[in-house]
Design an enzyme around this catalytic site. Structure first.
Site, PDB file in Angstrom:
ATOM      1  N   ASP A 182       0.814  -1.219   0.000  1.00 40.82           N
ATOM      2  CA  ASP A 182       0.000   0.000   0.000  1.00 40.82           C
ATOM      3  C   ASP A 182       0.852   1.276   0.000  1.00 40.82           C
ATOM      4  O   ASP A 182       0.424   2.312   0.494  1.00 40.82           O
ATOM      5  CB  ASP A 182      -0.970   0.025   1.205  1.00 40.82           C
ATOM      6  N   LYS A 185       2.334   1.993  -5.149  1.00 36.83           N
ATOM      7  CA  LYS A 185       3.031   1.459  -6.331  1.00 36.83           C
ATOM      8  C   LYS A 185       2.195   1.606  -7.592  1.00 36.83           C
ATOM      9  O   LYS A 185       2.732   1.851  -8.666  1.00 36.83           O
ATOM     10  CB  LYS A 185       3.343  -0.035  -6.149  1.00 36.83           C
ATOM     11  N   GLY A 202      -4.238  -4.668  -4.334  1.00 36.76           N
ATOM     12  CA  GLY A 202      -5.278  -3.714  -4.706  1.00 36.76           C
ATOM     13  C   GLY A 202      -4.599  -2.424  -5.092  1.00 36.76           C
ATOM     14  O   GLY A 202      -4.048  -1.737  -4.249  1.00 36.76           O
ATOM     15  N   HIS A 203      -4.553  -2.154  -6.378  1.00 30.76           N
ATOM     16  CA  HIS A 203      -3.870  -0.947  -6.836  1.00 30.76           C
ATOM     17  C   HIS A 203      -4.908   0.096  -7.249  1.00 30.76           C
ATOM     18  O   HIS A 203      -5.669  -0.121  -8.180  1.00 30.76           O
ATOM     19  CB  HIS A 203      -2.928  -1.283  -7.994  1.00 30.76           C
ATOM     20  N   GLN A 255       2.179  -6.148  -2.994  1.00 33.87           N
ATOM     21  CA  GLN A 255       2.499  -6.203  -1.553  1.00 33.87           C
ATOM     22  C   GLN A 255       3.769  -5.382  -1.287  1.00 33.87           C
ATOM     23  O   GLN A 255       4.026  -4.445  -2.017  1.00 33.87           O
ATOM     24  CB  GLN A 255       2.623  -7.648  -1.046  1.00 33.87           C
TER      25      GLN A 255
HETATM   26  P1  IMP Z   1      -2.337 -12.992   1.926  1.00 34.35           P
HETATM   27  O1  IMP Z   1      -1.394 -12.432   0.930  1.00 34.35           O
HETATM   28  O2  IMP Z   1      -3.785 -12.790   1.558  1.00 34.35           O
HETATM   29  O3  IMP Z   1      -2.025 -14.406   2.278  1.00 34.35           O
HETATM   30  O4  IMP Z   1      -2.160 -12.156   3.279  1.00 34.35           O
HETATM   31  C1  IMP Z   1      -0.946 -12.229   4.036  1.00 34.35           C
HETATM   32  C2  IMP Z   1      -0.623 -10.872   4.643  1.00 34.35           C
HETATM   33  O5  IMP Z   1      -0.271  -9.963   3.610  1.00 34.35           O
HETATM   34  C3  IMP Z   1      -1.780 -10.207   5.391  1.00 34.35           C
HETATM   35  O6  IMP Z   1      -1.223  -9.460   6.464  1.00 34.35           O
HETATM   36  C4  IMP Z   1      -2.359  -9.257   4.365  1.00 34.35           C
HETATM   37  O7  IMP Z   1      -3.016  -8.169   4.973  1.00 34.35           O
HETATM   38  C5  IMP Z   1      -1.103  -8.811   3.658  1.00 34.35           C
HETATM   39  N1  IMP Z   1      -1.336  -8.379   2.272  1.00 34.35           N
HETATM   40  C6  IMP Z   1      -1.553  -9.155   1.198  1.00 34.35           C
HETATM   41  N2  IMP Z   1      -1.677  -8.413   0.089  1.00 34.35           N
HETATM   42  C7  IMP Z   1      -1.522  -7.138   0.467  1.00 34.35           C
HETATM   43  C8  IMP Z   1      -1.502  -5.892  -0.249  1.00 34.35           C
HETATM   44  O8  IMP Z   1      -1.636  -5.834  -1.474  1.00 34.35           O
HETATM   45  N3  IMP Z   1      -1.312  -4.774   0.504  1.00 34.35           N
HETATM   46  C9  IMP Z   1      -1.116  -4.829   1.837  1.00 34.35           C
HETATM   47  N4  IMP Z   1      -1.101  -5.960   2.542  1.00 34.35           N
HETATM   48  C10 IMP Z   1      -1.313  -7.111   1.872  1.00 34.35           C
END
Ligand code: IMP
Length: 426
Positions: free
Chosen positions: A20, A23, A47-48, A227
């Site tokens: 977040d 990017k 989520g972009h 991420q």
């Molecule tokens: P997962 O990727 O859904 O398995 O989540 C694992 C961890 O990564 C959790 O803490 C999510 O909140 C975090 N996470 C996954 N994708 C994003 C992203 O695009 N932005 C921020 N945090 C993310």
């Protein structure tokens, strides 16, 4: 600190914190000079959010560069793909006038497929963890990468091959008991998969070979990370991480280009820090102070809508991220959000706390108490704001090449003249 990176090659954009960082906007800007934009890891957990001419678009799977009509997009082999989400996103883009035909959106035949069973498992495990939950996005990301590593997952190439689909789904369904047998039968799953496979088939390619040919023609590729560094499976705050490597080097195996074809790494960092989900966050704020920062920065997740945890900029952490990614330059985002403060704490060191966890040592820098969202030139920023940027740059040891002061494309300030051409069209 002068920026001396290579401007005319392939660029990797990654987040230097916990995701977040903004990017999507940086990719959207840099995509103007690229022929291709490629995702290399993650899935629809990303989520972009893009704001173009006042219109807000949230993309989860389709690379952000797709909003530029001349750019072609690749979902690389390192990505995990929920076909239903992809088709839905393609339809939404088409309805918004953004073409997503096979001439401009390709999906790797080696990318792994997120099935309903993976989503169900992700949710069931999070429930079972109770207070120790990771706080995943429940998109099935972890279980799908598990199946990939265990060599039992379903690849996109199999999904779109009518001769192999049933067998591939049957293999994946063998995991059904693991989530209480609540999943669909093989026939139901086939009925779900077949229309999606029909939609995606024209888009599926050996995208590594497609990118090799593009490189041979001298076309530029922009690699879009999802991420952030500290959600990296190896280098993040394990086990509170995502299930892929998010650092810049992963762009090579995640798309099939060689490491020498990654020419410039742009790290994106927020001017403060946020995190979604559980896990360590040394500079985290609580109570009213956190709520204020969250409200000023509109810090709610683009994928899950969850309120983001908020805290101050963490220099040692971000400096480590610069090294882990080999970042040539930093783009500092959401600087405008700090314009409400008289003084801005910045964490400059970590010391061992009584519980063994790192405790941040803060230093306060003067605030500027002004709305800077309309400023377009570095020289026009308040003195205290420029001092904040320059202190961070000194501490990080890498040029802060551009600043973002709002979500719009135009709310971007090049700080280094050598970097400016990357942000302008042409
Ligand atoms: P997962 O990727 O859904 O398995 O989540 C694992 C961890 O990564 C959790 O803490 C999510 O909140 C975090 N996470 C996954 N994708 C994003 C992203 O695009 N932005 C921020 N945090 C993310």
């Amino acid at each position: 600190m002068p920026f001396t990176g290579k401007l005319d090659g392939n660029i990797v954009v990654v987040g230097l914190q916990w995701g977040d960082e903004g990017k999507g906007k940086v990719v959207d800007l840099l995509a103007r000079r690229a022929a291709w934009v490629a995702r290399f890891q993650g899935g629809d957990n990303a989520g972009h959010t893009l704001v173009v001419q006042g219109r807000r678009t949230v993309l989860h799977l389709v690379p952000s560069g797709v909003l530029h009509p001349e750019v072609r997009a690749v979902i690389g082999n390192g990505v995990v793909v929920n076909p239903a989400v992809l088709v839905e996103e393609m339809d939404a883009l088409a309805a918004a006038g953004v073409p997503t035909g096979p001439d401009r959106l390709l999906v790797s035949d080696r990318a792994h497929v997120i099935l309903p069973v993976h989503r169900a498992l992700d949710a069931a495990r999070e429930e079972a963890r109770g207070a120790a939950a990771i706080g995943t996005t429940r998109r099935g990301i972890g279980p799908t990468y598990e199946d990939k590593a265990a060599r039992r997952g379903l690849r996109v190439g199999e999904l779109v091959d009518p001769g192999r689909l049933r067998e591939g789904l049957a293999r994946a369904l063998a995991r059904r008991e693991a989530c209480g047998g609540a999943e669909a039968s093989l026939d139901e799953l086939l009925a779900w998969a077949e229309p999606l496979a029909d939609r995606l088939r024209p888009h599926v390619r050996d995208t590594a070979a497609v990118l090799h040919r593009a490189l041979d023609r001298g076309e530029r590729i922009l690699f879009e990370g999802a991420q952030g560094t500290f959600l990296d499976l190896d280098h993040g705050t394990w086990p509170y991480v995502t299930s892929s490597n998010t650092v810049a080097g992963a762009a090579a195996p995640g798309t099939g280009v060689g490491p020498r074809d990654l020419h410039l790494v742009v790290g994106v960092a927020k001017a403060y820090t946020t995190r979604v989900g559980a896990g360590p966050f040394p500079t985290e704020l609580h109570g009213e102070a956190a709520e204020r920062l969250r409200a000023w920065g509109h810090e709610y997740g683009a994928t899950t809508g969850r309120p983001r945890r908020c805290g101050w900029f963490d220099v040692p952490l971000t400096r480590r991220a610069v090294r882990l990614n080999g970042a040539d330059a930093v783009v500092l985002t959401k600087l405008d959000v700090l314009g409400h403060l008289d003084a801005i704490p910045v964490c400059t060191a970590h010391e061992p706390g009584p519980d063994g966890l790192p405790r941040p040592v803060f230093r306060e820098l003067p605030g500027w108490r002004r709305d800077i969202s309309e400023v377009r030139r570095y020289a026009d920023l308040p003195d205290a704001c420029r001092a904040y940027v320059e202190r961070l740059e000194d501490w990080l040891g890498v040029p802060v090449a551009a600043l973002s002061v709002g979500p719009g494309r135009e709310q971007t300030i090049p700080r280094d003249e050598a970097f400016a051409p990357l942000l302008s069209a042409g």
